[in-house]
Scaffold this active site. Sequence first.
Site, PDB file in Angstrom:
ATOM      1  N   ASP A   1      38.773  42.443  48.519  1.00 25.12           N
ATOM      2  CA  ASP A   1      37.432  42.451  47.916  1.00 25.12           C
ATOM      3  C   ASP A   1      37.562  42.418  46.395  1.00 25.12           C
ATOM      4  O   ASP A   1      36.951  41.594  45.714  1.00 25.12           O
ATOM      5  CB  ASP A   1      36.687  43.712  48.374  1.00 25.12           C
ATOM      6  CG  ASP A   1      35.332  43.845  47.713  1.00 25.12           C
ATOM      7  OD1 ASP A   1      34.579  42.853  47.707  1.00 25.12           O
ATOM      8  OD2 ASP A   1      35.030  44.936  47.183  1.00 25.12           O
TER       9      ASP A   1
ATOM     10  N   ASP B   1      48.464  46.832  42.108  1.00 25.98           N
ATOM     11  CA  ASP B   1      48.206  47.017  40.673  1.00 25.98           C
ATOM     12  C   ASP B   1      48.904  45.931  39.856  1.00 25.98           C
ATOM     13  O   ASP B   1      48.326  45.344  38.933  1.00 25.98           O
ATOM     14  CB  ASP B   1      48.588  48.433  40.211  1.00 25.98           C
ATOM     15  CG  ASP B   1      49.974  48.866  40.673  1.00 25.98           C
ATOM     16  OD1 ASP B   1      50.583  48.172  41.518  1.00 25.98           O
ATOM     17  OD2 ASP B   1      50.464  49.906  40.184  1.00 25.98           O
TER      18      ASP B   1
ATOM     19  N   ASP C   1      37.173  38.933  43.593  1.00 30.02           N
ATOM     20  CA  ASP C   1      36.256  38.851  42.447  1.00 30.02           C
ATOM     21  C   ASP C   1      37.043  38.566  41.169  1.00 30.02           C
ATOM     22  O   ASP C   1      36.599  37.815  40.297  1.00 30.02           O
ATOM     23  CB  ASP C   1      35.469  40.164  42.272  1.00 30.02           C
ATOM     24  CG  ASP C   1      34.152  40.160  43.043  1.00 30.02           C
ATOM     25  OD1 ASP C   1      34.068  39.469  44.077  1.00 30.02           O
ATOM     26  OD2 ASP C   1      33.200  40.850  42.617  1.00 30.02           O
TER      27      ASP C   1
ATOM     28  N   LYS D   1      50.012  48.461  48.722  1.00 34.62           N
ATOM     29  CA  LYS D   1      50.349  49.588  47.844  1.00 34.62           C
ATOM     30  C   LYS D   1      51.170  50.569  48.674  1.00 34.62           C
ATOM     31  O   LYS D   1      50.829  51.741  48.820  1.00 34.62           O
ATOM     32  CB  LYS D   1      49.039  50.211  47.315  1.00 34.62           C
ATOM     33  CG  LYS D   1      49.189  51.343  46.323  1.00 34.62           C
ATOM     34  CD  LYS D   1      49.509  50.894  44.915  1.00 34.62           C
ATOM     35  CE  LYS D   1      49.724  52.100  44.018  1.00 34.62           C
ATOM     36  NZ  LYS D   1      50.180  51.744  42.663  1.00 34.62           N
TER      37      LYS D   1
ATOM     38  N   TYR E   1      36.844  49.811  55.136  1.00 33.27           N
ATOM     39  CA  TYR E   1      35.546  49.307  55.584  1.00 33.27           C
ATOM     40  C   TYR E   1      35.185  49.731  57.003  1.00 33.27           C
ATOM     41  O   TYR E   1      34.147  49.338  57.530  1.00 33.27           O
ATOM     42  CB  TYR E   1      35.509  47.773  55.491  1.00 33.27           C
ATOM     43  CG  TYR E   1      35.299  47.264  54.093  1.00 33.27           C
ATOM     44  CD1 TYR E   1      36.346  47.290  53.180  1.00 33.27           C
ATOM     45  CD2 TYR E   1      34.075  46.770  53.673  1.00 33.27           C
ATOM     46  CE1 TYR E   1      36.161  46.832  51.880  1.00 33.27           C
ATOM     47  CE2 TYR E   1      33.888  46.310  52.383  1.00 33.27           C
ATOM     48  CZ  TYR E   1      34.929  46.336  51.494  1.00 33.27           C
ATOM     49  OH  TYR E   1      34.743  45.883  50.224  1.00 33.27           O
TER      50      TYR E   1
HETATM   51  C1  IPM Z   1      31.888  40.941  49.425  1.00 33.97           C
HETATM   52  C2  IPM Z   1      30.958  42.053  49.050  1.00 33.97           C
HETATM   53  C3  IPM Z   1      30.800  42.988  50.237  1.00 33.97           C
HETATM   54  C4  IPM Z   1      32.172  43.574  50.521  1.00 33.97           C
HETATM   55  C5  IPM Z   1      29.777  44.103  50.063  1.00 33.97           C
HETATM   56  C6  IPM Z   1      28.499  43.630  49.484  1.00 33.97           C
HETATM   57  C7  IPM Z   1      29.546  44.809  51.379  1.00 33.97           C
HETATM   58  O1  IPM Z   1      31.405  42.698  47.913  1.00 33.97           O
HETATM   59  O2  IPM Z   1      31.574  40.186  50.358  1.00 33.97           O
HETATM   60  O3  IPM Z   1      32.934  40.830  48.797  1.00 33.97           O
HETATM   61  O4  IPM Z   1      32.549  44.583  49.917  1.00 33.97           O
HETATM   62  O5  IPM Z   1      32.863  43.009  51.357  1.00 33.97           O
HETATM   63 MG    MG Z   2      33.058  41.770  47.022  1.00 36.57          MG
END
Ligand code: IPM
Ligand code: MG
Length: 332
Positions: A228, A204, A232, A171, A125
């Site tokens: 990230d 992984d 999710d 990793k 990032y």
């Molecule tokens: C999150 C989002 C952001 C990230 C994006 C939208 C920049 O996916 O907050 O997880 O990748 O951090």
């Molecule tokens: Mg995200």
Amino acid sequence: MAKYKIAEIPGDGIGPDVMAAAVKVLETLEETRDLSFEFNRLVVGDELKERTGVALPPGTIDEIRKSDVALFAAVGDTAREVLLPIRQQLDLYVNLRPAKVYPNVPHLKEDVDIVMVRENTEGIYKMIGDRGDGWGINVRVITAKASERIARYAFEYAVKYDRKLVTSVHKSNVLNYSCGVFQEACQRVAEEYPGVEFNEVLVDACAMRLILRPEAFDVIVTTNLFGDILSDEAAGLVGGLGMTPSGNIGDDHAMFEPIHGTAPRLAGTGRANPMATILSAGMMLDWLGEKDSAAVVEKAVIDVLKEAKTLTPDLGGSAKTMDVASAVCEKL
Ligand code: IPM
Ligand code: MG
């Protein structure tokens, strides 16, 4: 009476809808507890960029700096232009993402109660790279300083919230240079916390184990992109993005936000689930030191979920965003 200045950043899509719900909850707290809030609304995001050419006006970060804390809802295509400078320039080095199963929320796995501690300022990032004809490069920067402080945050969190295990996810078998630095930093910090169990999993294998045996995880500490993706995944396990809050936390500043995006199809329809933003406001209160109010907000959310009378369509109900906010306010 404690008085807090909150930078309120609704953004685009369903952002303003879920933000209105969270603000209503905070305003109700003002009536029921010894607290007061002053909201400073900041406009950022896609729609602003369309109108003016910039997604993050130059003064925004200073406005956040001048506030006690920020509450952010969602931005769409410009998320990278908005979120990354805020996280990096304010040095909000922790992205704290709890994922747990709440009552009556359809979920894939029982017994999930994971806290993801994602490094939030470096890694891939950093946005260092280049693009040429038929090639592209993104540079992944990992430093011992950032790795150590995120590891320390994870262990301190475990101690404070009585968590037993910290798992470092990397990793290093392939990304030997960058993940090597992260791996060793975590190992060094782990030695300072003999009372907290520590282990390591390759990313992984972690992705698979989260599906097969999520109960094996407690606190996960990992680098920016892995965090990230895994956060999710963890959100998916516990019923999706409508229920998962997060905090971007530094030593001096913090910004809380739901993990979800702008869900443009739901914008303005009143169908968006505000719980993730309300829970983010709860985390914000905890960070401000208002532990009781934070607990009260989470309990109100849980009570509304248990009752299962006022739920948005994603949770199988037909209630509107602001109906859910009102139901949470009643429980306060
Ligand atoms: C999150 C989002 C952001 C990230 C994006 C939208 C920049 O996916 O907050 O997880 O990748 O951090
Ligand atoms: Mg995200």
